[in-house]
Design a protein around this motif. Sequence first.
Motif, PDB file in Angstrom:
ATOM      1  N   ALA A 157      47.207  32.584  37.060  1.00 25.58           N
ATOM      2  CA  ALA A 157      46.240  32.876  38.123  1.00 25.58           C
ATOM      3  C   ALA A 157      46.084  34.373  38.321  1.00 25.58           C
ATOM      4  N   GLU A 158      47.210  35.109  38.242  1.00 22.15           N
ATOM      5  CA  GLU A 158      47.131  36.562  38.423  1.00 22.15           C
ATOM      6  C   GLU A 158      46.370  37.203  37.276  1.00 22.15           C
ATOM      7  N   MET A 159      46.600  36.721  36.056  1.00 25.97           N
ATOM      8  CA  MET A 159      45.905  37.288  34.910  1.00 25.97           C
ATOM      9  C   MET A 159      44.396  36.992  34.974  1.00 25.97           C
ATOM     10  N   ALA A 160      44.066  35.769  35.408  1.00 21.78           N
ATOM     11  CA  ALA A 160      42.642  35.414  35.522  1.00 21.78           C
ATOM     12  C   ALA A 160      41.952  36.281  36.571  1.00 21.78           C
ATOM     13  N   TYR A 161      42.647  36.537  37.702  1.00 17.70           N
ATOM     14  CA  TYR A 161      42.056  37.357  38.773  1.00 17.70           C
ATOM     15  C   TYR A 161      41.870  38.794  38.301  1.00 17.70           C
ATOM     16  N   GLU A 162      42.875  39.339  37.583  1.00 19.98           N
ATOM     17  CA  GLU A 162      42.760  40.717  37.080  1.00 19.98           C
ATOM     18  C   GLU A 162      41.628  40.826  36.054  1.00 19.98           C
ATOM     19  N   ALA A 163      41.473  39.795  35.220  1.00 22.47           N
ATOM     20  CA  ALA A 163      40.388  39.824  34.234  1.00 22.47           C
ATOM     21  C   ALA A 163      39.026  39.799  34.923  1.00 22.47           C
ATOM     22  N   ALA A 164      38.884  38.968  35.974  1.00 20.16           N
ATOM     23  CA  ALA A 164      37.607  38.899  36.704  1.00 20.16           C
ATOM     24  C   ALA A 164      37.299  40.230  37.374  1.00 20.16           C
ATOM     25  N   GLN A 165      38.327  40.868  37.940  1.00 20.94           N
ATOM     26  CA  GLN A 165      38.112  42.165  38.578  1.00 20.94           C
ATOM     27  C   GLN A 165      37.658  43.206  37.561  1.00 20.94           C
ATOM     28  N   GLN A 166      38.270  43.182  36.386  1.00 22.98           N
ATOM     29  CA  GLN A 166      37.909  44.145  35.355  1.00 22.98           C
ATOM     30  C   GLN A 166      36.469  43.936  34.898  1.00 22.98           C
TER      31      GLN A 166
END
Length: 662
Positions: A320-329
């Motif tokens: 979930a953290e990786m998906a959120y960071e990818a969306a932010q990027q």
Amino acid sequence: MKNMISSRLSGSVPLSANADEQRWYRSRRFSIFGLVFLTSAAISLIYIYSQPAVYQSRATLLTSAMTAIDRESSDADIQHVAIQRQIFLGHELAAETVSRLKASAAGKFLVQLTPSDIQNLLNVSPVAETNLVEIMAEGTDPKFLPLLINTWIDVYLDARTEEVKKLTSNTERIVEDELDGLGNKVNSARLALEEFRKNNDISSTEREENEAAARLRGLNESLNKASEAEVKAKSNLEAVKTAISRGKAVVPDDEKGSLVDLETRLQDLRAKLAELDKKFTREYLNLQPDLKSIPEQIKELETAANNKRRYGQNVVLTDAEMAYEAAQQTVRDIRAQLSEHKKEASAFSSKFAQHDALKTDLEGLETLYREAQERLVQVKTGRKDKYPQVTVIGRAYESTDPVRPAYTQEALIAIVGSLFLGLFAVWVFEYLTQKKDQHPAIAIFGMQNYSAATAGTKLIDDPHPALGTTARSLDDKAAHVLTNSAPPYRELSSHQLRTLINASNLKGKQLIGLLLSGVSINEAAMLRPNQIDLGAATISLDGTSPRTIPLSKPLKSLLIESDGHPVWSPGDAGTCIDLSAALVCAAVDSGLPDPEEITADAIRHSYITYLVRQGLRLSDLEQITGHLEPSVISSYSAYSPPQQGRHITDIELTHPALINTV
């Protein structure tokens, strides 16, 4: 009527009259009436028929607004109609009309006619909410009026026709010049627009079909989608963290099956151990090889399930953290590209706005050019000068009947007025001469049976027939009825009645209370206890005027003091005299002026006037007072207010003197 009243009072009609004098008065009245009527009628009719007859002639025009020759007018142009009215009454048209009238066959009779004269004869009125104009002329010559109106209309029509011709000669040239100028402007605008497109790389007239606008639109759509993905990733991360903090099992989807299997096996072993604990002790279970290993198996399964939960939580949280960071990027990258492209898009938008302005200007010029072309075609093909802008709806004609004066109606009014004037003159004559008339002598018979024994009791009012009435009292009453005046009794005010009641004993108070309730002194003297109903608050009276009247609260209180009945003995021969004596004593003790006028009839008369002044209908008066002579009822009309009579239920029956004293 006077003879009938005198007959009631005396039993005979010995009225004397001078027949010759009466005939003289009748002849004199007729002479006065005839003289005034004939004089007034003659003067009025001479004045009416000496008035000259006034005739009227009318015509109606429909006028259109004075616009360009090829334009249609509005349906109702009020301003235009008002302007045409002023033009119609102008001095130029009036002067031309005079010239034409003098040049006509009737001109020799119009030598002295001026424009101001005919302007005064004419009246032009616009018809509301229309383009109609009504022309009216009034005068004593019925033949000249239609000639004047029709000549004036012809002058006005000629003036409008001349104006139309002038406009027609100029309109076509003006439209052609306007069309040439618009053509040059349209060509210049087209060249400017084409040059602007080449210089600014505008490939399409539609904004969204150009490269810069399309790319900007794509970046905006990508940013919206990336922002939605970021929001979803953040929401998923927050949900995972919330579930972990609440101690829920959070594992990847592919591990959920094995975790459920471990938890199911653990639940079964726990249930099995709980069932064995109910039947056996733990020492017994430890002695059994196949059962003593159950607690150890439960611990192993618990350890394995906890390890799987921790592992699953770490995996899900990391994903979930990786998906959120990818969306932010992704959002950051798209925003950077959009920021770089905004300057280019802004410059393109500015240029495209200029392009739209040039395009709008060109379209406006082309619209004006087409309208001018259509207008030129209409001017060349539609000859409006052949069609009138003024239509004569109805011309004037000679009137045979005058509009005024209305000789027959005014003559009828004059005759009727003269008739009333003659009657008024007779009334004035009667009024001025009535003081000279002698009232006929009235001989009253039937009084010899009444003794003068009551001469010493001047203040006692004794209306009962058995007690007798003095000849002087009867003479006064007869004279009152014959002169049709108010009853010959003194009217006592509320203050005087209140003073009289306060000076009376219980007998006098009860008698005055009955008199102020509509009971006569004879009925009061004959009043028996069974006629008084304290519960229903009514008094039932019989005799010559049977009726039931309401018992007021003050009178009820006075009767309760004597056990609900009057203090005197009903039906005794001397009761009436006794009651009259009680009134005499109260009148003297009260200190009121002229106590000899304070009688039972005066008190009862004061109560009747109190009712009538409230507006009581005279026809309802006998419901309270009993039978009254028609002449007596008629005399009380002098106290009645001018408005419509009120019903007895709308009247306050209790006299104020009783309310404030008892």
